[in-house]
Design a protein around this motif. Sequence first.
Motif, PDB file in Angstrom:
ATOM      1  N   HIS A 204     -24.281  -6.982   4.618  1.00 50.38           N
ATOM      2  CA  HIS A 204     -24.411  -5.597   5.073  1.00 50.38           C
ATOM      3  C   HIS A 204     -23.358  -5.342   6.152  1.00 50.38           C
ATOM      4  CE1 HIS A 204     -28.291  -6.288   3.192  1.00 50.38           C
ATOM      5  NE2 HIS A 204     -28.517  -4.986   3.200  1.00 50.38           N
ATOM      6  N   VAL A 205     -22.456  -4.427   5.875  1.00 46.52           N
ATOM      7  CA  VAL A 205     -21.465  -4.015   6.869  1.00 46.52           C
ATOM      8  C   VAL A 205     -22.075  -2.872   7.666  1.00 46.52           C
ATOM      9  CG1 VAL A 205     -19.193  -2.993   7.252  1.00 46.52           C
ATOM     10  CG2 VAL A 205     -19.488  -4.759   5.507  1.00 46.52           C
ATOM     11  N   VAL A 206     -22.404  -3.161   8.919  1.00 45.57           N
ATOM     12  CA  VAL A 206     -22.998  -2.159   9.810  1.00 45.57           C
ATOM     13  C   VAL A 206     -21.904  -1.734  10.780  1.00 45.57           C
ATOM     14  CG1 VAL A 206     -24.832  -1.676  11.473  1.00 45.57           C
ATOM     15  CG2 VAL A 206     -25.246  -3.271   9.579  1.00 45.57           C
ATOM     16  N   ARG A 207     -21.427  -0.511  10.639  1.00 41.37           N
ATOM     17  CA  ARG A 207     -20.327  -0.036  11.470  1.00 41.37           C
ATOM     18  C   ARG A 207     -20.440   1.470  11.646  1.00 41.37           C
ATOM     19  NH1 ARG A 207     -15.422  -1.364   7.195  1.00 41.37           N
ATOM     20  NH2 ARG A 207     -15.906   0.206   5.613  1.00 41.37           N
ATOM     21  N   GLY A 208     -19.608   2.038  12.512  1.00 40.49           N
ATOM     22  CA  GLY A 208     -19.712   3.445  12.861  1.00 40.49           C
ATOM     23  C   GLY A 208     -19.305   4.390  11.746  1.00 40.49           C
ATOM     24  N   ARG A 209     -19.785   5.609  11.868  1.00 44.35           N
ATOM     25  CA  ARG A 209     -19.468   6.638  10.873  1.00 44.35           C
ATOM     26  C   ARG A 209     -17.990   6.977  10.833  1.00 44.35           C
ATOM     27  NH1 ARG A 209     -24.528  10.783  12.091  1.00 44.35           N
ATOM     28  NH2 ARG A 209     -26.124   9.596  10.950  1.00 44.35           N
ATOM     29  N   ASP A 210     -17.267   6.632  11.891  1.00 47.67           N
ATOM     30  CA  ASP A 210     -15.832   6.892  11.883  1.00 47.67           C
ATOM     31  C   ASP A 210     -15.105   6.062  10.835  1.00 47.67           C
ATOM     32  OD1 ASP A 210     -16.593   4.693  13.501  1.00 47.67           O
ATOM     33  OD2 ASP A 210     -14.665   4.697  14.519  1.00 47.67           O
ATOM     34  N   LEU A 211     -15.757   5.018  10.320  1.00 48.37           N
ATOM     35  CA  LEU A 211     -15.146   4.164   9.299  1.00 48.37           C
ATOM     36  C   LEU A 211     -15.704   4.434   7.903  1.00 48.37           C
ATOM     37  CD1 LEU A 211     -14.983   0.867  11.351  1.00 48.37           C
ATOM     38  CD2 LEU A 211     -13.063   2.305  10.643  1.00 48.37           C
ATOM     39  N   LEU A 212     -16.457   5.502   7.770  1.00 51.62           N
ATOM     40  CA  LEU A 212     -17.029   5.833   6.464  1.00 51.62           C
ATOM     41  C   LEU A 212     -15.951   6.000   5.405  1.00 51.62           C
ATOM     42  CD1 LEU A 212     -19.336   6.727   4.566  1.00 51.62           C
ATOM     43  CD2 LEU A 212     -19.126   9.028   5.537  1.00 51.62           C
ATOM     44  N   GLU A 213     -14.897   6.724   5.722  1.00 55.90           N
ATOM     45  CA  GLU A 213     -13.855   6.980   4.727  1.00 55.90           C
ATOM     46  C   GLU A 213     -13.139   5.694   4.315  1.00 55.90           C
ATOM     47  OE1 GLU A 213     -13.185   9.591   3.004  1.00 55.90           O
ATOM     48  OE2 GLU A 213     -14.653  10.883   3.992  1.00 55.90           O
ATOM     49  N   ALA A 214     -13.013   4.748   5.237  1.00 54.63           N
ATOM     50  CA  ALA A 214     -12.344   3.488   4.912  1.00 54.63           C
ATOM     51  C   ALA A 214     -13.102   2.712   3.850  1.00 54.63           C
ATOM     52  CB  ALA A 214     -12.192   2.636   6.168  1.00 54.63           C
ATOM     53  N   THR A 215     -14.403   2.953   3.735  1.00 53.87           N
ATOM     54  CA  THR A 215     -15.223   2.241   2.749  1.00 53.87           C
ATOM     55  C   THR A 215     -14.693   2.458   1.331  1.00 53.87           C
ATOM     56  OG1 THR A 215     -17.151   2.450   4.185  1.00 53.87           O
ATOM     57  CG2 THR A 215     -17.578   1.968   1.871  1.00 53.87           C
ATOM     58  N   HIS A 216     -14.164   3.627   1.052  1.00 47.61           N
ATOM     59  CA  HIS A 216     -13.642   3.912  -0.287  1.00 47.61           C
ATOM     60  C   HIS A 216     -12.449   3.006  -0.612  1.00 47.61           C
ATOM     61  CE1 HIS A 216     -16.141   7.536  -0.718  1.00 47.61           C
ATOM     62  NE2 HIS A 216     -15.900   7.725   0.566  1.00 47.61           N
ATOM     63  N   VAL A 217     -11.586   2.796   0.380  1.00 51.53           N
ATOM     64  CA  VAL A 217     -10.437   1.911   0.181  1.00 51.53           C
ATOM     65  C   VAL A 217     -10.893   0.469   0.031  1.00 51.53           C
ATOM     66  CG1 VAL A 217      -8.294   1.052   1.196  1.00 51.53           C
ATOM     67  CG2 VAL A 217      -8.897   3.470   1.428  1.00 51.53           C
ATOM     68  N   HIS A 218     -11.837   0.061   0.854  1.00 53.84           N
ATOM     69  CA  HIS A 218     -12.309  -1.325   0.813  1.00 53.84           C
ATOM     70  C   HIS A 218     -12.997  -1.641  -0.511  1.00 53.84           C
ATOM     71  CE1 HIS A 218     -12.406  -1.109   5.495  1.00 53.84           C
ATOM     72  NE2 HIS A 218     -11.196  -0.991   4.979  1.00 53.84           N
ATOM     73  N   ARG A 219     -13.710  -0.664  -1.030  1.00 58.11           N
ATOM     74  CA  ARG A 219     -14.362  -0.887  -2.332  1.00 58.11           C
ATOM     75  C   ARG A 219     -13.320  -1.102  -3.425  1.00 58.11           C
ATOM     76  NH1 ARG A 219     -15.964  -2.938  -5.754  1.00 58.11           N
ATOM     77  NH2 ARG A 219     -17.607  -2.474  -7.248  1.00 58.11           N
ATOM     78  N   LEU A 220     -12.225  -0.367  -3.372  1.00 56.61           N
ATOM     79  CA  LEU A 220     -11.159  -0.548  -4.354  1.00 56.61           C
ATOM     80  C   LEU A 220     -10.527  -1.928  -4.219  1.00 56.61           C
ATOM     81  CD1 LEU A 220      -9.169   0.442  -6.516  1.00 56.61           C
ATOM     82  CD2 LEU A 220      -7.833   1.504  -4.674  1.00 56.61           C
ATOM     83  N   LEU A 221     -10.234  -2.347  -3.005  1.00 62.92           N
ATOM     84  CA  LEU A 221      -9.623  -3.662  -2.807  1.00 62.92           C
ATOM     85  C   LEU A 221     -10.551  -4.779  -3.261  1.00 62.92           C
ATOM     86  CD1 LEU A 221      -7.890  -3.120   0.659  1.00 62.92           C
ATOM     87  CD2 LEU A 221      -6.773  -3.352  -1.571  1.00 62.92           C
ATOM     88  N   GLN A 222     -11.845  -4.620  -3.038  1.00 63.87           N
ATOM     89  CA  GLN A 222     -12.808  -5.614  -3.542  1.00 63.87           C
ATOM     90  C   GLN A 222     -12.700  -5.759  -5.053  1.00 63.87           C
ATOM     91  OE1 GLN A 222     -16.290  -3.774  -2.000  1.00 63.87           O
ATOM     92  NE2 GLN A 222     -15.906  -4.460   0.097  1.00 63.87           N
ATOM     93  N   ALA A 223     -12.600  -4.635  -5.739  1.00 64.53           N
ATOM     94  CA  ALA A 223     -12.497  -4.680  -7.195  1.00 64.53           C
ATOM     95  C   ALA A 223     -11.191  -5.340  -7.631  1.00 64.53           C
ATOM     96  CB  ALA A 223     -12.604  -3.267  -7.769  1.00 64.53           C
ATOM     97  N   LEU A 224     -10.098  -5.008  -6.982  1.00 67.62           N
ATOM     98  CA  LEU A 224      -8.797  -5.555  -7.363  1.00 67.62           C
ATOM     99  C   LEU A 224      -8.709  -7.055  -7.101  1.00 67.62           C
ATOM    100  CD1 LEU A 224      -6.441  -2.778  -5.948  1.00 67.62           C
ATOM    101  CD2 LEU A 224      -7.134  -3.103  -8.335  1.00 67.62           C
ATOM    102  N   LEU A 225      -9.384  -7.525  -6.057  1.00 71.87           N
ATOM    103  CA  LEU A 225      -9.304  -8.937  -5.670  1.00 71.87           C
ATOM    104  C   LEU A 225     -10.513  -9.739  -6.128  1.00 71.87           C
ATOM    105  CD1 LEU A 225      -7.936  -8.393  -2.051  1.00 71.87           C
ATOM    106  CD2 LEU A 225      -6.633  -9.116  -4.064  1.00 71.87           C
ATOM    107  N   ASP A 226     -11.373  -9.116  -6.922  1.00 72.08           N
ATOM    108  CA  ASP A 226     -12.559  -9.776  -7.476  1.00 72.08           C
ATOM    109  C   ASP A 226     -13.431 -10.348  -6.360  1.00 72.08           C
ATOM    110  OD1 ASP A 226     -14.271 -10.570  -9.501  1.00 72.08           O
ATOM    111  OD2 ASP A 226     -13.292 -12.509  -9.784  1.00 72.08           O
ATOM    112  N   LEU A 227     -13.747  -9.499  -5.376  1.00 74.47           N
ATOM    113  CA  LEU A 227     -14.569  -9.886  -4.235  1.00 74.47           C
ATOM    114  C   LEU A 227     -15.921  -9.172  -4.300  1.00 74.47           C
ATOM    115  CD1 LEU A 227     -11.879  -9.676  -1.405  1.00 74.47           C
ATOM    116  CD2 LEU A 227     -12.663 -11.712  -2.634  1.00 74.47           C
ATOM    117  N   PRO A 228     -16.958  -9.765  -3.720  1.00 72.63           N
ATOM    118  CA  PRO A 228     -18.271  -9.112  -3.726  1.00 72.63           C
ATOM    119  C   PRO A 228     -18.279  -7.868  -2.843  1.00 72.63           C
ATOM    120  CG  PRO A 228     -18.311 -11.075  -2.352  1.00 72.63           C
ATOM    121  CD  PRO A 228     -16.981 -11.081  -3.072  1.00 72.63           C
ATOM    122  N   THR A 229     -19.213  -6.978  -3.116  1.00 69.89           N
ATOM    123  CA  THR A 229     -19.329  -5.734  -2.367  1.00 69.89           C
ATOM    124  C   THR A 229     -20.595  -5.737  -1.535  1.00 69.89           C
ATOM    125  OG1 THR A 229     -18.176  -4.521  -4.112  1.00 69.89           O
ATOM    126  CG2 THR A 229     -19.439  -3.219  -2.539  1.00 69.89           C
TER     127      THR A 229
END
Length: 284
Positions: A204-229
């Motif tokens: 569970h990534v618990v972080r501030g709402r200021d990083l909400l938008e970054a989650t979209h990028v991180h989800r893409l990188l997880q998929a590209l690098l075959d990493l868990p979400t």
Amino acid sequence: MTEIATRFAPSPTGRLHLGHAWSALCAHDFATARGGHFLLRIEDIDPGRARPEHVSGIIEDLLWLGLDWEGEIVFQSERTALYAMALEDLKRRGLAYPCFCTRKDIAASASAPHGPDGPVYPGTCRSLDPETRMRRMAAEPHCWRLAMAPAIDEAGPLLWIDGDGAAHPASPAAHGDVVLARKDAPVSYHLAVTIDDAAQAISHVVRGRDLLEATHVHRLLQALLDLPTPVYIHHPLLGTASGERLAKRNGAPAIADLRAGGTDAAALVEAMRAGRFPDDYRML
């Protein structure tokens, strides 16, 4: 059942302030209330701003607040080989390209749209021919960017899950071709945090709402690098009564100053857990 693990991952570019303490407390309490693990990671990849004395200050402040962590502290500066391997993989697959533009170039570009974090890179260097790229790479400073459109095509539709179990579509396109490795650092925040959350088995990534938008990028990188979400929980930020977010740049009260002023740490933490904050600060 997935073992619960959260993390607090500050950058050692200054002393922790009350907003940092709030974020650390949210991550700490989420894990400990569920019998999980709270981990500490130091994101010290900015060579121009990271300082050893600030690392010591972070440790001192967290211990004063009673927010202890499990295991060894992870330092991003010791993990650059892992980031380089991931970047090379993306390069090999045609999903990363060198960029020679400065921030001034991007801001001045009439074709640069605005995204969640300001001007979006207009793709100036995306279509350079291989010979030009090699010649310029040998002579000019450059960063590496994610080729967002082909990356999205390769990954396909993606979702991320929030703390309430709701599924959200990942929409990274609005960020444009984000930086994966900076001119002055071996990796960017986006790439490093994605790799490290997987390596530390963060559930569970618990972080501030200021990083909400970054989650979209991180989800893409997880998929590209075959990493868990992991599950993402974006807690409210702390701000002033007028609605200004607490930040280093606007003089947010440092934990060290509260301690020096005689603040009782246990009372402060108990009050924060109850949603009460000093000096009329409040959740935004």
